[in-house]
Design a protein around this motif. Structure first.
Motif, short mmCIF file in Angstrom:
data_model
loop_
_atom_site.label_atom_id
_atom_site.label_comp_id
_atom_site.label_asym_id
_atom_site.label_seq_id
_atom_site.Cartn_x
_atom_site.Cartn_y
_atom_site.Cartn_z
N LEU A 683 -1.90 -5.67 14.33
CA LEU A 683 -0.79 -4.85 13.85
C LEU A 683 -0.40 -5.32 12.46
O LEU A 683 -0.24 -6.52 12.23
CB LEU A 683 0.39 -4.94 14.81
CG LEU A 683 1.59 -4.03 14.52
CD1 LEU A 683 2.21 -3.53 15.82
CD2 LEU A 683 2.65 -4.75 13.69
N GLN A 684 -0.25 -4.38 11.55
CA GLN A 684 0.10 -4.72 10.17
C GLN A 684 1.18 -3.78 9.67
O GLN A 684 1.05 -2.55 9.78
CB GLN A 684 -1.14 -4.63 9.27
CG GLN A 684 -0.90 -5.14 7.86
CD GLN A 684 -2.16 -5.14 7.03
OE1 GLN A 684 -3.21 -4.66 7.48
NE2 GLN A 684 -2.09 -5.69 5.83
N ARG A 685 2.22 -4.34 9.12
CA ARG A 685 3.29 -3.54 8.54
C ARG A 685 3.03 -3.41 7.04
O ARG A 685 3.04 -4.40 6.31
CB ARG A 685 4.66 -4.16 8.81
CG ARG A 685 4.95 -4.30 10.30
CD ARG A 685 6.39 -4.66 10.60
NE ARG A 685 6.56 -4.86 12.03
CZ ARG A 685 6.77 -3.88 12.90
NH1 ARG A 685 6.86 -2.64 12.46
NH2 ARG A 685 6.91 -4.14 14.20
N ILE A 686 2.79 -2.17 6.62
CA ILE A 686 2.40 -1.90 5.24
C ILE A 686 3.64 -1.56 4.42
O ILE A 686 4.38 -0.63 4.74
CB ILE A 686 1.40 -0.73 5.16
CG1 ILE A 686 0.21 -0.99 6.10
CG2 ILE A 686 0.95 -0.50 3.73
CD1 ILE A 686 -0.63 -2.17 5.70
N GLN A 687 3.86 -2.32 3.38
CA GLN A 687 4.95 -2.04 2.45
C GLN A 687 4.37 -1.28 1.24
O GLN A 687 3.30 -1.61 0.75
CB GLN A 687 5.58 -3.35 1.96
CG GLN A 687 6.13 -4.24 3.06
CD GLN A 687 7.47 -3.75 3.58
OE1 GLN A 687 8.13 -2.94 2.94
NE2 GLN A 687 7.87 -4.24 4.74
N TYR A 688 5.08 -0.27 0.82
CA TYR A 688 4.64 0.45 -0.37
C TYR A 688 5.87 0.80 -1.20
O TYR A 688 6.99 0.88 -0.71
CB TYR A 688 3.85 1.72 0.00
CG TYR A 688 4.64 2.72 0.82
CD1 TYR A 688 5.36 3.75 0.20
CD2 TYR A 688 4.65 2.67 2.22
CE1 TYR A 688 6.07 4.67 0.94
CE2 TYR A 688 5.36 3.58 2.97
CZ TYR A 688 6.07 4.59 2.33
OH TYR A 688 6.78 5.50 3.07
N ARG A 689 5.63 1.01 -2.47
CA ARG A 689 6.71 1.38 -3.38
C ARG A 689 6.18 2.38 -4.40
O ARG A 689 4.99 2.39 -4.72
CB ARG A 689 7.30 0.14 -4.07
CG ARG A 689 6.35 -0.61 -4.95
CD ARG A 689 6.85 -2.03 -5.26
NE ARG A 689 8.16 -2.04 -5.87
CZ ARG A 689 8.38 -2.19 -7.18
NH1 ARG A 689 7.34 -2.32 -8.01
NH2 ARG A 689 9.60 -2.21 -7.66
N TRP A 690 7.07 3.21 -4.89
CA TRP A 690 6.66 4.20 -5.88
C TRP A 690 7.81 4.43 -6.85
O TRP A 690 8.97 4.25 -6.53
CB TRP A 690 6.21 5.49 -5.21
CG TRP A 690 7.29 6.33 -4.57
CD1 TRP A 690 7.87 7.46 -5.08
CD2 TRP A 690 7.92 6.11 -3.30
NE1 TRP A 690 8.79 7.96 -4.21
CE2 TRP A 690 8.85 7.16 -3.10
CE3 TRP A 690 7.79 5.13 -2.28
CZ2 TRP A 690 9.63 7.26 -1.97
CZ3 TRP A 690 8.58 5.23 -1.16
CH2 TRP A 690 9.49 6.28 -1.00
N GLN A 691 7.44 4.86 -8.04
CA GLN A 691 8.40 5.00 -9.12
C GLN A 691 9.12 6.33 -9.01
O GLN A 691 8.50 7.40 -8.92
CB GLN A 691 7.71 4.89 -10.48
CG GLN A 691 8.67 4.69 -11.64
CD GLN A 691 7.95 4.35 -12.93
OE1 GLN A 691 6.72 4.39 -12.99
NE2 GLN A 691 8.70 3.99 -13.96
N THR A 692 10.45 6.32 -9.05
CA THR A 692 11.27 7.53 -8.97
C THR A 692 12.17 7.69 -10.18
O THR A 692 13.06 8.53 -10.19
CB THR A 692 12.12 7.51 -7.69
OG1 THR A 692 12.89 6.30 -7.66
CG2 THR A 692 11.24 7.59 -6.46
#
Length: 718
Positions: A683-692
């Protein structure tokens, strides 16, 4: 020739079909024989109407004079076209940044065409005309772009580039060129309009959106040009080119269905204006028009009311009837009467439109709910199932009926309510240019008006200026922008059941050409006056005239660059970040899936579990290379069902490869079930971010679970 063309129309109507096992027609699709028959019928109708010698040909001197004056500031137009190409390909794929479900629907339809299914109309996603899907299929398949967001955007970007020279050409035809001064005015107004079309936010956004919207302003620009030529020169080829443009437009976008009505309204206005100055001929012309109207509409009305076979073949029968009337009205005997030749030309155009419409009209009879779904849902409300507790009026045949949105009016509206709603909608639609624009984040930023302050100011100045100019010139073609503009706002204003969708930059896109043409008049007229101004009776030295031309070009360039400066950041910065704030960053979310597929797994072994207001698994599949990826589960318990269903397909589950599941971070039930039934997984918790925003970032999280072997068996029950 007329019977042969009519027979080919009957063939196209009867053969372009797909049937079920019992032989009943299910859909209208292009077949080789039907397509050939339909094409030959169009060519024959064109030949019959266009080869009638003096009976269907006006004076060609006007056309020669127009061509002689068509040399204009072509260098500026070429530069604006190149600028438009750069703007529409600059950051393509980043603005807008992500696909939506509408984009995936279009890709899937293009894939169906690529796979050998050739429909006239697509019933899914609310019902859509098919022309754009064929263009995308061509770009994605034979031209090698692939079935992805890039193909969608490139097709719409090319359409946006073509709209720039089309706007210039339209301006030349509408403004006209009977004198040298008018030719110069037409050239300068056209150059300004082309420049505004190249750099304004509204057409730029539609070009990058990757949908089929731009087919409407393209059709409108061409139709206005041919209509202006037909009104001035009264030549057969212009009427026929107008009919062909509108006929092809029927397969482009739903707003184009307004255009035949627009043409009829314009011709009625032209007829009235042509005879109004000769009051003694007014009654005679009105009588002729009434007689032609009765001869035209009475047989059509009777056929439509008869239902059954006569109604089914209505378009096939309309074409020859209109052709006969057109030839009679434009004959040497009747052609000198004030109303005869324009009405004959109108009927020639309508005959070609009817011939083009044979397949799509047939579809509208076979599948009326799908064909009219978008129109009726916007005007009357969505379709609701009939049930004993519903207060919606029951239909005689069925289970579905459109009802007006009761959240707006509380009950089904009466005529007064509809009128009040329409007046408010019309006010909002006209206000889109200066007050408040589209509310949808996919089209706009913070309800901004469609036009920037400079272009909006030019439009406010151009409207009265255009009215005064038309009144002074008394040229019927000059009234075109003033008539087409409000009529092409109707597709937006008539969304009475969903007033929040009005104004709409997409459904009102047909107003783009007349709006920018009117906005171009103040600057174009000023530049034309400046280049022709003669301060001394003996004229001025050639060197000074050259400086005048150079100054005019500099003013034109400054105007266009000023508009670009007002729109560049709005599109490439504000629109991009606003879009990102309202839509998930699929580019980042798809990465773990792509890595899994490219390393040790396969798409058939990957699944995503749905969560409210989260992902569209088809977008993930498209970004991973396969828009048809079917593995979107409503809940994890459906996994065995999907594994069994995919066996024997290219999405078959391979037990020799790992299993990969994506799910929302709040979906505790799926997480617990996976840990229980496949405890050896990771199990892996994926963190992501994007520019707004320029300095703003948003973050999100989801969970992946990878099982190294076939721990989840296909025969496991829910």
């Amino acid at each position: 020739m007329i019977p042969l063309a009519a027979c080919l129309g009957f063939l196209a109507h009867s053969v372009n079909l797909s049937v079920d096992a019992q032989g009943s027609a299910m859909d209208v699709v292009w077949t080789p024989i039907g397509l050939v028959g339909w094409t030959l019928s169009l060519l024959l109708w064109w030949y019959i109407l266009g080869s009638d010698g003096p009976t269907l040909s006006g004076d060609s001197s006007a056309g020669e004079d127009r061509r002689a004056g068509s040399r204009g500031p072509w260098i500026a137009v070429v530069l604006f076209t190149l600028l438009a190409a750069w703007l529409r390909t600059h950051q393509l794929g980043l603005v807008p940044p992500e696909m939506t479900s509408d984009h995936v629907e279009l890709l899937l339809d293009a894939l169906r065409i690529h796979g050998g299914f050739y429909p006239v109309f697509f019933a899914n996603n609310g019902g859509r005309e098919a022309l754009q899907m064929y263009l995308v299929a061509l770009a994605a398949g034979p031209l090698g772009m692939g079935f992805n967001f890039r193909a969608l955007q490139w097709v719409s970007a090319i359409e946006g580039v073509l709209l720039v020279p089309a706007t210039y050409w339209m301006s030349l035809q509408v403004v006209g060129g009977a004198t040298a001064r008018q030719k110069a005015t037409a050239r300068w107004v056209g150059a300004v309009a082309a420049g505004l079309m190249a750099v304004s936010y509204w057409p730029l956004m539609l070009s990058g959106l990757g949908l089929r919207i731009l087919l409407t302003p393209l059709t409108v620009a061409l139709a206005m040009g041919f209509l202006a030529r037909a009104m001035r020169e009264d030549r057969a080829r212009d009427y026929l080119a107008l009919g062909a443009t509108l006929g092809v437009g029927l397969y482009g976008y739903q707003a184009n269905r307004m255009l035949p009505l627009v043409v009829v309204v314009v011709f009625v206005a032209q007829l009235f204006l042509a005879v109004f100055r000769r009051r003694e001929e007014l009654l005679r012309a009105a009588g002729q028009a009434l007689l032609v109207l009765m001869a035209t509409l009475l047989p059509i009305t009777l056929l439509f009311l008869a239902g059954g076979t006569p109604r089914a073949y209505l378009m096939v029968l309309m074409a020859p009837w209109f052709v006969v009337l057109a030839v009679v009205l434009r004959s040497t005997t009747l052609g000198n009467r004030p109303a005869a030749r324009p009405l004959g030309g109108l009927l020639a155009a309508l005959a070609l439109i009817a011939a083009f419409a044979v397949p799509i009209y047939h579809y509208s009879l076979l599948q009326p709910a799908a064909f009219w779904a978008r129109t009726t849902s916007r005007f009357l409300g969505d379709l609701h199932p009939i049930n004993p507790t519903s207060d919606a009026p029951a239909r005689a045949d069925g289970n579905l009926t459109p009802i007006f949105d009761r959240t707006v009016h509380g009950s089904s509206p009466d005529a007064r309510t509809l009128l009040d709603s329409f007046l408010v909608a019309g006010r909002d639609a006209f206000g889109m240019f200066h007050i408040q624009g589209d509310r949808a984040w996919i089209s706009n930023v913070a309800n901004r008006p469609a036009l920037d302050p400079l272009t909006g100011g030019l439009l406010a100045l151009g409207l009265p200026l255009w009215w005064v100019w038309w009144r002074r010139q008394r040229d019927p073609a000059l009234v075109l922008p003033l008539l087409v503009l409000p009529l092409m706002l109707l597709p937006s204003a008539l969304a009475l059941a969903h007033p929040i969708e009005n104004p709409s930059f997409t459904r009102a896109s047909g107003a783009l050409p007349p709006v920018l043409l009117i906005a171009a008049l103040p600057v174009g007229w000023a530049l034309s006056w400046w280049t022709q101004f003669r301060p001394a009776p003996r004229g001025e030295p050639g060197r000074l005239r050259g400086w005048r031309q150079l100054a005019a070009y500099a003013a034109l360039l400054v105007t266009v660059l000023a508009v670009l400066a007002l729109n560049y950041e709005r599109y490439f910065t504000d629109y991009r970040y606003n879009y990102s704030r309202h839509w998930l960053p699929y580019r980042e979310i798809v990465e773990p899936l792509r890595v899994f597929v490219e390393s040790e797994g396969a798409l058939g072994n990957a699944f995503v579990v749905a969560h409210p207001h989260w992902l569209d698994h088809r977008i993930l599949g498209a970004m991973a290379g396969d828009p048809t990826w079917p593995n979107g589960l409503l809940r994890l318990g459906e996994l065995p069902i999907y594994i069994a269903r995919n066996q024997g397909t290219r999405h078959a589950y391979d037990p020799a490869k790992p299993l990969f599941v994506m799910f929302h971070t709040d979906d505790r039930e799926t997480e617990e079930q996976l840990l229980l039934e496949a405890s050896e997984g990771t199990l892996q918790r994926i963190q992501y971010r994007w520019q707004t925003g320029p300095t703003e970032w948003s973050e999100g999280q989801f969970v992946t679970y990878t099982v190294p072997t076939s721990a989840v068996r296909a025969d496991k029950s829910d």
